[in-house]
Design an enzyme around this catalytic site. Structure first.
Site, PDB file in Angstrom:
ATOM      1  N   ARG A  14     -51.034  -4.809  36.786  1.00  0.00           N
ATOM      2  CA  ARG A  14     -50.502  -6.176  36.807  1.00  0.00           C
ATOM      3  C   ARG A  14     -49.032  -6.278  36.372  1.00  0.00           C
ATOM      4  O   ARG A  14     -48.410  -7.314  36.538  1.00  0.00           O
ATOM      5  CB  ARG A  14     -51.383  -7.098  35.941  1.00  0.00           C
ATOM      6  CG  ARG A  14     -52.651  -7.531  36.660  1.00  0.00           C
ATOM      7  CD  ARG A  14     -53.591  -8.277  35.754  1.00  0.00           C
ATOM      8  NE  ARG A  14     -54.300  -7.369  34.854  1.00  0.00           N
ATOM      9  CZ  ARG A  14     -54.990  -7.752  33.783  1.00  0.00           C
ATOM     10  NH1 ARG A  14     -55.028  -9.034  33.451  1.00  0.00           N
ATOM     11  NH2 ARG A  14     -55.614  -6.872  33.032  1.00  0.00           N
ATOM     12  N   TYR A 367      -5.795  -4.730  27.563  1.00  0.00           N
ATOM     13  CA  TYR A 367      -6.709  -3.601  27.678  1.00  0.00           C
ATOM     14  C   TYR A 367      -6.195  -2.515  26.750  1.00  0.00           C
ATOM     15  O   TYR A 367      -5.057  -2.045  26.902  1.00  0.00           O
ATOM     16  CB  TYR A 367      -6.798  -3.063  29.117  1.00  0.00           C
ATOM     17  CG  TYR A 367      -7.617  -1.795  29.128  1.00  0.00           C
ATOM     18  CD1 TYR A 367      -8.969  -1.829  28.789  1.00  0.00           C
ATOM     19  CD2 TYR A 367      -7.036  -0.556  29.389  1.00  0.00           C
ATOM     20  CE1 TYR A 367      -9.723  -0.665  28.727  1.00  0.00           C
ATOM     21  CE2 TYR A 367      -7.791   0.610  29.321  1.00  0.00           C
ATOM     22  CZ  TYR A 367      -9.138   0.543  28.988  1.00  0.00           C
ATOM     23  OH  TYR A 367      -9.873   1.690  28.912  1.00  0.00           O
ATOM     24  N   ASN A 378       1.446  -5.467  15.719  1.00  0.00           N
ATOM     25  CA  ASN A 378       1.170  -6.670  16.480  1.00  0.00           C
ATOM     26  C   ASN A 378       1.353  -6.366  17.962  1.00  0.00           C
ATOM     27  O   ASN A 378       2.409  -5.919  18.384  1.00  0.00           O
ATOM     28  CB  ASN A 378       2.143  -7.777  16.044  1.00  0.00           C
ATOM     29  CG  ASN A 378       1.731  -9.125  16.610  1.00  0.00           C
ATOM     30  OD1 ASN A 378       1.425  -9.237  17.795  1.00  0.00           O
ATOM     31  ND2 ASN A 378       1.713 -10.139  15.770  1.00  0.00           N
TER      32      ASN A 378
END
Ligand code: UD1
Ligand code: CA
Length: 523
Positions: A14, A367, A378
């Site tokens: 099932r 990325y 930064n």
């Protein structure tokens, strides 16, 4: 306990799956792994799993998660009694009790098995059956009790009388047998039932006929006896297991704003004052330290989140987020991402094999693959760490407190030293020394009057004309040098407003030179 026999040969039709039913998961673990763990915790001499249907899959999984178990093959599924016959054939010198359980009853705990065994020993019976009283007993074998509350028989639904079908106490299919009773019973089984199978349940009636007693131990937690036969039951059980896991964490001091949409696997570890916002899924070896907030809409697999960190609308795997750091919204943390304390991975940022130092920031549209970013650095908006040349992947490093201007591409391998600057829009193919500014981009040229000449009659031209009229400046219609000429046309005041201050510093970027001294290198 001599042996725990786990029946797991059935077809599981099932589920309608090419994957063995037993390998479908509840809260991130296979159903079979729960059964094996519960059995193993009893420390029996043998844990035997009877395999059959899709046995290659089942055996491979067992070899991985539980190399201590013995597998026995039941080539033809001729019933639960037959399955136990096959198991015992592999264990000829069994002296102690035998516990029989199923591979597809994931919520059964070893605590319940211990209680069942204690009941069996206390009552000194030949067989003890784990039962449950349920509202809807459809499909289960019914427990037929006698006057003294002892069990007379277990009757399958399809073989039951009307009166027997009205019984709400069901057979879980989990039993403890005295070994002799089991052997004798198994030897006498006949397929005289509606399905033509050898029923293990018939051992109960046979034990009674042989003058032995059978007891039933009813658990109050019916979920523990529930099997999973189809994907509807699978989803229901997943929800129930998850609900229990979340209840446990809420009692341990975790705020779960929306338990219905929050999924936490059993393997996850959470600390006090963690907050889980809606639609959060925590999986695998994920841990979240005190005071951190995860979600909404976040999936973390094998991610370590530090104290007080915030992870918003993020998908992460095999990553570490430092204490007090912030991630997202819309971040993708791929394996090998390590964000330092109070660092930031912001919006639409993808990281992979990226070690980002304490307080360093990668806030927007970046990325960052195969990089090491020093503390306090930064990274401007839209920076790409181009790590792949189509053949090999290379690394980039950015030094401490350095500043990489927006829209820069760092073509790996590149090293940017400590305290360095990279001008916005640069494409770096060479290293940058400590304290240096690197700029690599086309120089800006302004062509006065171009709009008036080339776009006359447009809204743009009208706006230009209006602007020059109100400022009293030349109307832009003044003839100017041809834009295709080699000499850049520079209006110092205008350039000043377009290019950020440090980059227009003539002492640093000498006129006529597009880039500072770098070791230029082809990628
Ligand atoms: C069985 C019990 C029933 C009980 C129910 C609880 C019998 C005859 N009936 O019914 O009283 O209420 O479990 O769930 O035992 N299996 C094998 N080999 C076989 C047959 C079955 O390994 O030849 C395994 C299956 O994989 C499954 C378990 O035994 O894990 C139970 O088999 P299943 O056919 O589902 O039994 P039920 O009809 O549900
Ligand atoms: Ca079943």
């Amino acid at each position: 306990m001599s042996a725990v026999v786990i029946l797991a040969a059935g077809e599981g039709k099932r589920m309608r799956s090419s994957r063995s039913k037993l390998l479908h998961e509840i809260a991130g673990r296979t159903m079979l792994s729960y059964a094996v763990d519960a059995a193993t915790e009893l420390q029996p001499e043998h844990v035997v799993v009877v395999v059959g249907h899709l046995r290659e899959q089942v055996e491979a999984h067992l070899a991985e998660i539980a190399p201590h178990v013995t597998t026995v093959v039941q080539t033809e599924q001729r019933g639960t009694g037959h399955a136990v016959q096959v198991a015992l054939a592999a264990l000829p010198d069994l002296a102690g009790d035998v516990l029989v359980t199923y591979g597809d009853v994931p919520m059964l705990t070893s605590d319940t098995l211990v209680e069942l065994v204690a009941d069996h020993r206390g009552a000194r019976t030949a067989v003890s059956v784990l039962t449950a009283r349920v509202a809807d007993p459809t499909g289960y074998g019914r427990i037929v009790r006698g006057a003294g509350d002892d069990v007379l028989a277990i009757v399958e639904e399809r073989d039951a009388s009307e009166a027997q079908r009205a019984i709400h106490e069901i057979n879980s299919g989990i039993y403890v047998f005295d070994p002799q009773t089991l052997r004798e019973g198994l030897a006498q089984l006949r397929p005289t039932n509606d399905q033509g199978e050898l029923y293990l349940t018939d051992v109960v009636g046979l034990a009674r006929e042989a003058g032995r007693t059978v007891s039933a131990f009813a658990t109050r937690d019916a979920w523990q006896t529930e099997g999973v036969n189809d994907r509807v039951q699978l989803a229901r059980m997943n929800a129930e297991v998850n609900r229990r896991i979340l209840d446990g964490w809420m009692r341990a001091g975790v705020t779960v704003v929306d338990p219905a949409s929050t999924w936490v696997h059993a393997s996850v570890d959470l600390a006090e004052d963690v907050t889980l916002l809606p639609q959060t899924s925590l999986e695998g070896a994920t841990s979240v330290a005190a005071g951190a907030t995860v979600g909404p809409s976040t999936t973390l697999v094998d991610v370590e989140v530090g104290e007080g960190a915030t992870v918003v609308r993020t998908h992460g795997s095999l990553a570490v987020v430092g204490a007090g750091a912030t991630v997202g919204p819309y971040a993708y943390l791929r394996p090998g991402t390590v964000l330092g304390e109070r660092g930031k991975i912001g919006t639409f940022v993808e990281t992979k094999n990226a070690q980002i130092g304490a307080r360093a920031k990668v806030p927007h549209l970046t990325y960052a693959g195969d990089v090491e970013i020093g503390e306090d650095a930064n990274i401007g908006a839209g920076v790409i760490f181009a790590n792949y040349d189509g053949v090999t992947k290379s690394r980039t490093s950015v030094g401490r407190a350095s500043f990489v201007g927006s829209d820069s591409t760092l073509v790996a391998p590149v090293t940017v030293g400590d305290g360095a600057y990279v001008g916005a829009g640069s494409t770096l193919t060479g290293d940058v020394g400590a304290g240096e500014l690197a700029v690599s981009r086309a120089r800006q040229r302004n062509v006065p009057g171009w709009v008036a000449r080339k776009r006359a009659g447009t809204k743009t031209a009208a706006a230009a004309e209006a602007a020059s009229a109100s400022s009293g400046a030349p109307d832009g219609g003044t003839p100017s040098p041809d834009p295709s000429g080699d000499d850049p046309v520079r209006l110092p005041e205008q350039t000043e407003t377009v290019v950020p201050a440090p980059l227009s510093d003539q002492a640093v970027v000498p006129p006529g030179s597009d880039r500072p001294d770098t070791n230029e290198r082809e990628s």
